[in-house]
Write an enzyme that holds these catalytic residues in place. Structure first.
Site, PDB file in Angstrom:
ATOM      1  N   LYS A 103      -3.191   4.092 -52.624  1.00  0.00           N
ATOM      2  CA  LYS A 103      -2.716   3.610 -51.316  1.00  0.00           C
ATOM      3  C   LYS A 103      -2.149   2.217 -51.506  1.00  0.00           C
ATOM      4  CE  LYS A 103      -2.510   4.529 -46.879  1.00  0.00           C
ATOM      5  NZ  LYS A 103      -2.352   5.849 -46.231  1.00  0.00           N
ATOM      6  N   GLY A 107       4.816   7.280 -46.513  1.00  0.00           N
ATOM      7  CA  GLY A 107       4.680   6.501 -45.284  1.00  0.00           C
ATOM      8  C   GLY A 107       3.257   6.437 -44.763  1.00  0.00           C
ATOM      9  N   THR A 132       1.451  15.985 -40.682  1.00  0.00           N
ATOM     10  CA  THR A 132       0.085  15.493 -40.419  1.00  0.00           C
ATOM     11  C   THR A 132      -0.397  15.973 -39.056  1.00  0.00           C
ATOM     12  OG1 THR A 132       0.657  13.569 -41.734  1.00  0.00           O
ATOM     13  CG2 THR A 132      -1.394  13.460 -40.493  1.00  0.00           C
TER      14      THR A 132
HETATM   15  P1  NDP Z   1       2.577   5.029 -36.863  1.00  0.00           P
HETATM   16  O1  NDP Z   1       2.857   3.638 -37.277  1.00  0.00           O
HETATM   17  O2  NDP Z   1       3.690   5.990 -36.725  1.00  0.00           O
HETATM   18  O3  NDP Z   1       1.784   5.034 -35.487  1.00  0.00           O
HETATM   19  C1  NDP Z   1       0.588   4.363 -35.347  1.00  0.00           C
HETATM   20  C2  NDP Z   1       0.134   4.443 -33.897  1.00  0.00           C
HETATM   21  O4  NDP Z   1      -1.188   3.938 -33.795  1.00  0.00           O
HETATM   22  C3  NDP Z   1       0.984   3.595 -32.973  1.00  0.00           C
HETATM   23  O5  NDP Z   1       0.962   4.177 -31.696  1.00  0.00           O
HETATM   24  C4  NDP Z   1       0.245   2.274 -32.984  1.00  0.00           C
HETATM   25  O6  NDP Z   1       0.478   1.458 -31.837  1.00  0.00           O
HETATM   26  C5  NDP Z   1      -1.189   2.723 -33.019  1.00  0.00           C
HETATM   27  N1  NDP Z   1      -2.017   1.722 -33.713  1.00  0.00           N
HETATM   28  C6  NDP Z   1      -1.845   1.247 -34.974  1.00  0.00           C
HETATM   29  N2  NDP Z   1      -2.757   0.316 -35.259  1.00  0.00           N
HETATM   30  C7  NDP Z   1      -3.504   0.185 -34.153  1.00  0.00           C
HETATM   31  C8  NDP Z   1      -4.594  -0.620 -33.828  1.00  0.00           C
HETATM   32  N3  NDP Z   1      -5.110  -1.507 -34.708  1.00  0.00           N
HETATM   33  N4  NDP Z   1      -5.141  -0.473 -32.600  1.00  0.00           N
HETATM   34  C9  NDP Z   1      -4.620   0.418 -31.698  1.00  0.00           C
HETATM   35  N5  NDP Z   1      -3.568   1.195 -31.952  1.00  0.00           N
HETATM   36  C10 NDP Z   1      -3.025   1.092 -33.156  1.00  0.00           C
HETATM   37  O7  NDP Z   1       1.487   5.569 -37.903  1.00  0.00           O
HETATM   38  P2  NDP Z   1       1.023   7.072 -38.190  1.00  0.00           P
HETATM   39  O8  NDP Z   1       1.140   7.897 -36.964  1.00  0.00           O
HETATM   40  O9  NDP Z   1       1.671   7.502 -39.436  1.00  0.00           O
HETATM   41  O10 NDP Z   1      -0.516   6.839 -38.542  1.00  0.00           O
HETATM   42  C11 NDP Z   1      -1.577   6.997 -37.601  1.00  0.00           C
HETATM   43  C12 NDP Z   1      -2.880   7.214 -38.344  1.00  0.00           C
HETATM   44  O11 NDP Z   1      -2.776   8.417 -39.113  1.00  0.00           O
HETATM   45  C13 NDP Z   1      -3.281   6.131 -39.363  1.00  0.00           C
HETATM   46  O12 NDP Z   1      -4.682   6.037 -39.406  1.00  0.00           O
HETATM   47  C14 NDP Z   1      -2.755   6.694 -40.676  1.00  0.00           C
HETATM   48  O13 NDP Z   1      -3.436   6.150 -41.779  1.00  0.00           O
HETATM   49  C15 NDP Z   1      -3.098   8.165 -40.487  1.00  0.00           C
HETATM   50  N6  NDP Z   1      -2.394   9.128 -41.316  1.00  0.00           N
HETATM   51  C16 NDP Z   1      -1.032   9.175 -41.334  1.00  0.00           C
HETATM   52  C17 NDP Z   1      -0.385  10.132 -42.112  1.00  0.00           C
HETATM   53  C18 NDP Z   1       1.085  10.281 -42.096  1.00  0.00           C
HETATM   54  O14 NDP Z   1       1.570  11.227 -42.731  1.00  0.00           O
HETATM   55  N7  NDP Z   1       1.844   9.456 -41.407  1.00  0.00           N
HETATM   56  C19 NDP Z   1      -1.149  11.067 -42.943  1.00  0.00           C
HETATM   57  C20 NDP Z   1      -2.578  10.985 -42.771  1.00  0.00           C
HETATM   58  C21 NDP Z   1      -3.152  10.029 -42.003  1.00  0.00           C
HETATM   59  P3  NDP Z   1       1.674   0.383 -31.823  1.00  0.00           P
HETATM   60  O15 NDP Z   1       2.915   1.172 -31.512  1.00  0.00           O
HETATM   61  O16 NDP Z   1       1.296  -0.576 -30.763  1.00  0.00           O
HETATM   62  O17 NDP Z   1       1.703  -0.238 -33.186  1.00  0.00           O
HETATM   63  O1  2IT Z   2      -3.113   8.906 -45.265  1.00  0.00           O
HETATM   64  C1  2IT Z   2      -2.319   9.735 -45.740  1.00  0.00           C
HETATM   65  O2  2IT Z   2      -2.698  10.812 -46.200  1.00  0.00           O
HETATM   66  C2  2IT Z   2      -0.888   9.402 -45.693  1.00  0.00           C
HETATM   67  N1  2IT Z   2      -0.530   8.345 -45.174  1.00  0.00           N
HETATM   68  C3  2IT Z   2       0.117  10.332 -46.315  1.00  0.00           C
HETATM   69  C4  2IT Z   2       0.191  10.132 -47.795  1.00  0.00           C
HETATM   70  C5  2IT Z   2       1.308  10.847 -48.495  1.00  0.00           C
HETATM   71  O3  2IT Z   2       1.414  10.627 -49.705  1.00  0.00           O
HETATM   72  O4  2IT Z   2       2.048  11.608 -47.883  1.00  0.00           O
END
Ligand code: NDP
Ligand code: 2IT
Length: 452
Positions: A125, A164, A208
């Site tokens: 990561k 991402g 996801t």
């Molecule tokens: P994005 O940046 O696309 O979206 C994040 C969302 O969560 C936004 O709405 C953001 O609000 C909100 N957010 C972020 N930080 C905080 C915080 N500290 N408190 C409250 N709200 C918060 O990210 P993703 O959708 O990609 O990721 C969301 C979660 O999923 C994370 O935990 C990530 O690690 C996990 N994840 C993502 C994967 C992926 O493929 N993208 C895969 C597996 C897990 P704001 O718009 O105000 O920033």
């Molecule tokens: O937390 C996660 O699994 C991710 N942000 C996606 C990782 C990836 O390599 O697609």
């Protein structure tokens, strides 16, 4: 003190001031307790102490210039945690809260998550404390170029393949990949989440969120239930949350909330396809705040975050399902209790470690179907793995083909977690089943390699 408690104590002592990393290690190690007796060979080979220490931690300076000519310096991180079963693989997070402990917790989780996917990927990561909010596209580009100008030395399609995550979407992957390609003069699968035109996989943006809903459907099926007609609470409004809402609609469920870091909206009538399109445009194109939803849809209610409150009212609505899809520790003990009091049946974690240990205990004590993040949100990295395969073959598969594979992988993950929990005497204990199933594959590989 038990063996695993000793391991946890050593982690805390050696890695002070990294509470999220301690939390992730504690959660995994406690699940692994029953493996100690069954696998004395792991203990003898020091597997438990080796798996909690990253192979390598890369820290670097990221200097960049804003549109006014001011110089800024951010921190860059890449933690290459474990490559026993494949090249390091895991996302990048750009958020002002990022620090080493957060990247280590995410990298550690990724080892077990990636193992569960059935694909050959190790755990890693990375990220930065850079805040993309309020930055121009040019500023984001210059930052990404500066970030890659150091990271390119340590990554590669057979070495380490970032992707991402929070604050890193298609735009950022484009800038990062563009710089890598320029520096190395090669067009190769070094990053996933790429655009379709330049080597990306169909369904990666959806993966996801879709995967987390598929996982919930699998859990419900064990109890003879389906998604049809279920009311769902979703947090976040980014990549994961958006496609969670989309798949919920596809399967006949009713999502009623989304949020961002300023507050959340509750739409009792349900977030339908038109409203989801509005959210996608708001968050992905206009980069606005979720509050705007209620200006467009007057029946919905917006509640800003109130940090003086010890619970989040988003989790205090009547609902069957919860999909925390924003960030770590967003469901505490009180939130979990509120969910239980409101009749929640299943929780499927789109985010990484969104529930505190006290919250998890409430779910387990109340027999809630609890799909922990490393199982429920593994769809994203799974399709990243499929993107790597397509890049290696120099082919691309149709949406249908990728989505079918994604669904099959989520079913396999559920099956592995469920059957492992059964074989260890706790059927339906998904944390135990997923952590053990993910661990065994990595531990056996580490054992085969000797002490390295
Ligand atoms: P994005 O940046 O696309 O979206 C994040 C969302 O969560 C936004 O709405 C953001 O609000 C909100 N957010 C972020 N930080 C905080 C915080 N500290 N408190 C409250 N709200 C918060 O990210 P993703 O959708 O990609 O990721 C969301 C979660 O999923 C994370 O935990 C990530 O690690 C996990 N994840 C993502 C994967 C992926 O493929 N993208 C895969 C597996 C897990 P704001 O718009 O105000 O920033
Ligand atoms: O937390 C996660 O699994 C991710 N942000 C996606 C990782 C990836 O390599 O697609």
């Amino acid at each position: 003190m038990s063996f695993v408690n000793d391991v946890i104590a050593r982690v805390k002592e050696k890695n002070p001031a990294e509470p999220e990393f301690h939390q992730a290690v504690e959660e995994v190690m406690e699940s692994l307790e029953p493996t100690i007796e069954k696998h004395p060979e792991f203990v003898k080979a020091g597997i438990y102490d080796r798996i909690v220490e990253p192979d390598r931690t890369i820290l670097f300076r990221v200097p960049w210039m804003d549109d006014k000519g001011n110089v800024h310096v951010n921190k860059g991180f890449r933690v290459q945690f474990n490559n026993a079963i494949g090249p390091y693989k895991g996302g990048l997070r750009f958020h002002p809260s990022v620090n080493l402990g957060i990247i280590k917790f995410l990298g550690f989780e990724q080892i077990f998550k990636n193992s569960l996917t059935t694909l050959p990927m190790g755990g890693g990561k990375g990220g930065s404390d850079f805040d993309p909010k309020g930055k121009s596209d040019n500023e984001v580009m210059r930052f990404c170029q500066a970030f890659m100008r150091e990271l390119f030395r340590y990554v590669g399609p057979d070495v380490d393949v970032p992707a991402g995550g929070i604050g890193v979407g298609g735009r950022e992957i484009g800038f990062l990949y563009g710089d890598y390609k320029k520096l190395r003069n090669e067009h190769t699968g070094v990053l996933t989440g790429k655009g379709i035109e330049w080597g990306g996989s169909l369904i990666r943006p959806q993966a996801t969120g879709y995967g987390s809903v598929y996982f919930a459907a699998e859990m419900l099926q064990v109890k003879g239930e389906s998604m049809e007609g279920k009311t769902a609470l979703v947090s976040g409004s980014g990549n994961v949350a958006q496609y969670t809402v989309e798949k919920l609609l596809n399967l006949g469920a009713k999502p009623v909330t989304v949020s961002d870091s300023s507050g959340y909206i509750y739409d009792e009538e349900g977030i339908d396809r038109d409203k989801l399109a509005f959210v996608m445009d708001l968050k992905n194109i206009r980069r606005g705040r979720i509050k705007e939803y209620v200006t467009e849809y007057k029946n919905a209610v917006y509640t800003p975050i109130d940090s003086s409150r010890d619970y989040n009212p988003l989790w205090n609505h009547k609902a069957d399902l919860a999909f925390p899809s924003a960030t770590q520790n967003e469901i505490n003990e009180k939130d979990a209790q509120n969910l239980v009091n409101n009749g929640i049946k299943a929780v499927s974690e789109g985010a990484n470690m969104p529930t505190t240990p006290e919250g998890v205990k409430v779910f387990m004590d109340n027999n809630i179907m609890y799909g922990l993040g490393k199982a429920a949100n593994a769809g994203g990295v799974s399709v990243s793995g499929l993107e790597m395969s397509q890049n290696s073959m120099r082919l691309s598969w149709s949406s249908e083909e990728v989505d079918n594979r994604l669904k099959g992988i989520m079913q396999s993950i559920h099956k592995a977690a469920y059957e492992t929990s059964e074989s260890y005497g706790h059927p339906g204990n998904y944390p135990m089943g997923a952590n053990i199933a993910g661990f065994l594959k990595v531990a056996k590989s580490m054992l085969a390699y000797g002490i390295v």
